[in-house]
Scaffold this active site. Structure first.
Site, PDB file in Angstrom:
ATOM      1  N   ASP A  81       0.830  -1.199   0.000  1.00 41.57           N
ATOM      2  CA  ASP A  81       0.000   0.000   0.000  1.00 41.57           C
ATOM      3  C   ASP A  81       0.866   1.252   0.000  1.00 41.57           C
ATOM      4  O   ASP A  81       1.461   1.610   1.017  1.00 41.57           O
ATOM      5  CB  ASP A  81      -0.920  -0.005   1.217  1.00 41.57           C
ATOM      6  CG  ASP A  81      -2.008   1.059   1.136  1.00 41.57           C
ATOM      7  OD1 ASP A  81      -1.958   1.887   0.210  1.00 41.57           O
ATOM      8  OD2 ASP A  81      -2.897   1.059   1.999  1.00 41.57           O
ATOM      9  N   ASP A 305      -2.035   5.564  -5.621  1.00 39.54           N
ATOM     10  CA  ASP A 305      -2.242   4.703  -4.458  1.00 39.54           C
ATOM     11  C   ASP A 305      -2.430   3.251  -4.894  1.00 39.54           C
ATOM     12  O   ASP A 305      -3.422   2.911  -5.536  1.00 39.54           O
ATOM     13  CB  ASP A 305      -3.471   5.190  -3.683  1.00 39.54           C
ATOM     14  CG  ASP A 305      -3.650   4.488  -2.353  1.00 39.54           C
ATOM     15  OD1 ASP A 305      -2.835   3.603  -2.024  1.00 39.54           O
ATOM     16  OD2 ASP A 305      -4.606   4.830  -1.637  1.00 39.54           O
TER      17      ASP A 305
END
Length: 456
Positions: A81, A305
């Site tokens: 992430d 992201d």
């Protein structure tokens, strides 16, 4: 902290739509990197270290990598992430989550001789950096615990609590490094569907925080460059951690946006870039520059992201995109015709069609381009539409439901633009921290994997 030497690590990525196991290639790549399994799998969204203006969906598809943690090493599955900072693991042994997940989905901290809980008196616990929304803290006396704690809460009402701890993390052939992480002891969620992070042995054990914050894995290991190439379908892809970028195709770079002063809605440790425009086909949408630029509160930044599946646009930009897309696809797509249907609370541009008809139509859809300063992320074909699981319409359920893979940030409770990993498929994405930029290039990720020696 032990800094990781600049090494090139290849991690083989495969989409396991049918639950098939990834093949672990136990050999050295031509350039000395080690091949590890990294896969795209459907996992529930457990809590992530993100500002209050971000939201994580409980049902999502995430990039996951197997990491060896502890001594002797335990293989754990972690979500990769780039939008999060503090890495964390669900723990058992000395850390018992509530309710307890299956043994296969947790890290047994008591079985690791190198595991250590951070004490209240340590400099790490007294660290009061500006990156984390809530810094580590100690129990208030007369509580007997001398352990440093972390408490995480999120916009979707989920929360997690645990200990700040340290242990060795090992990725491929790189030397093991000691990393601070959250050993989660309790996790709660408002999910009522029975499919949360604690009820499946296939669920991710934790999260590998890869943003630019002081406590991220990237910062703790002094990683100055990493890249990935995500293949669609069940094809292989790769992650390159470290190195000098020589393996990358020719890239178009966009600079990272830096804002020195703290703003309430600007995430200063995210990979923030400047969105200059959005096009549908050849039509550049008439969106004012002010809508695409962070305002005086920091709202309106654009983040790359890997921890978010789809792409989100603020309402003004989303409405413009939706309107132009519907206009250009009027002859190709049949609208769902249900105004109250909103997938995942943020996707309301939806359609209905049999699978075969939609497969044919997807080849004719107009390309959507996210125009960045110096680069562009182009979204075309199958990446534009997502089949909503379990939704059928028409006689005998002959038609599936599909939604445009751009969501409305305002409906999701966000105040930012987010470029998710679904729209990064078949794109080489490089995070160059040394030069403060992110690079993009169209790529056949399955072929890139073969050329770099990541598959036999």
């Amino acid at each position: 902290m032990c800094a990781m030497e600049p090494v090139l690590l290849l991690l083989c990525l495969s989409l396991l739509a049918n639950g098939a196991e990834a093949k672990v290639l136990g050999r050295e790549a031509r350039f000395g990197g080690t091949v590890l399994p990294l896969r795209v799998q459907e996992v529930p969204k457990a809590p992530t270290q993100a500002p209050a203006n971000r939201i994580r969906f409980r049902h999502d598809v995430s990039l996951t990598v197997t990491v060896a943690v502890g001594t002797p090493p335990q293989n754990v599955t972690m979500v990769l992430d780039t939008g999060s900072e503090l890495s964390w693991l669900l723990c058992n042994g000395s850390c018992v989550p509530s309710p307890p997940p299956p043994a296969a989905a947790v890290f047994n901290s008591s079985a690791s001789s190198t595991y250590g809980a951070v004490l209240c008196s340590s400099p790490e616990c007294q660290w009061r950096g500006r990156d984390l929304p809530a810094p580590p803290y100690c129990d208030v006396p007369p509580a007997p615990s001398n352990a440093c704690r972390v408490s995480l809460s999120y916009a979707d009402a989920s929360s997690a609590d645990g200990l700040l701890a340290t242990d060795t993390f090992l990725l491929g052939g790189a030397p093991p490094v000691h990393v601070l992480f959250g050993c989660i002891t309790s996790y709660s969620s408002t999910s009522d569907n029975g499919n949360n992070a604690t009820n499946s042995s296939e669920a991710a054990t934790g999260l590998l925080g890869m943003n630019r914050g002081s406590l991220s894995f990237v910062t703790q290991t002094d990683t100055r460059r990493f890249a990935y190439c995500i293949a669609p379908g069940d094809g292989p892809g790769l992650l390159v951690l470290g190195g000098d970028g020589a393996a990358a195709p020719p890239l178009n770079y966009t600079p990272l946006v830096e804002i020195s002063q703290p703003l309430p809605y600007f995430d200063r440790v995210a990979y923030s870039v400047q969105l200059d425009g959005i096009r549908v086909g050849r039509a550049l949408l008439p969106i004012p520059k002010s809508v695409l630029t962070p305002d005086h509160t920091g709202a309106g930044q654009t983040m790359v992201d890997s921890g978010t599946q789809f792409t989100f646009l603020l309402a003004d930009a989303y409405v413009a995109l939706k309107g132009e897309f519907l206009n250009q696809t009027r002859a190709l797509l049949a609208p769902l015709g249900e105004p109250d249907f909103v997938f995942q609370g943020a996707f309301d541009a939806c359609f209905r069609a049999p699978e075969a008809r939609m497969d044919a139509a997807s080849r004719l859809l107009p390309e959507v381009g996210l125009v960045l300063r110096g680069a562009e992320v182009a979204v075309a074909g199958e990446k534009l539409l997502y089949r909503v699981p379990g939704e059928r319409r028409g006689e005998a359920g002959a038609e599936a439901v599909w939604c445009l893979t751009f969501g409305n940030s305002d409906m999701a409770g966000m105040s930012a633009y987010v470029i998710g990993h679904h729209h990064q498929q078949n794109v080489w994405v490089e995070y160059d921290l040394q030069n403060g930029r992110v690079g993009f290039a169209p790529a056949r990720c399955d072929r890139a994997t073969q050329l770099l020696g990541a598959v036999a």
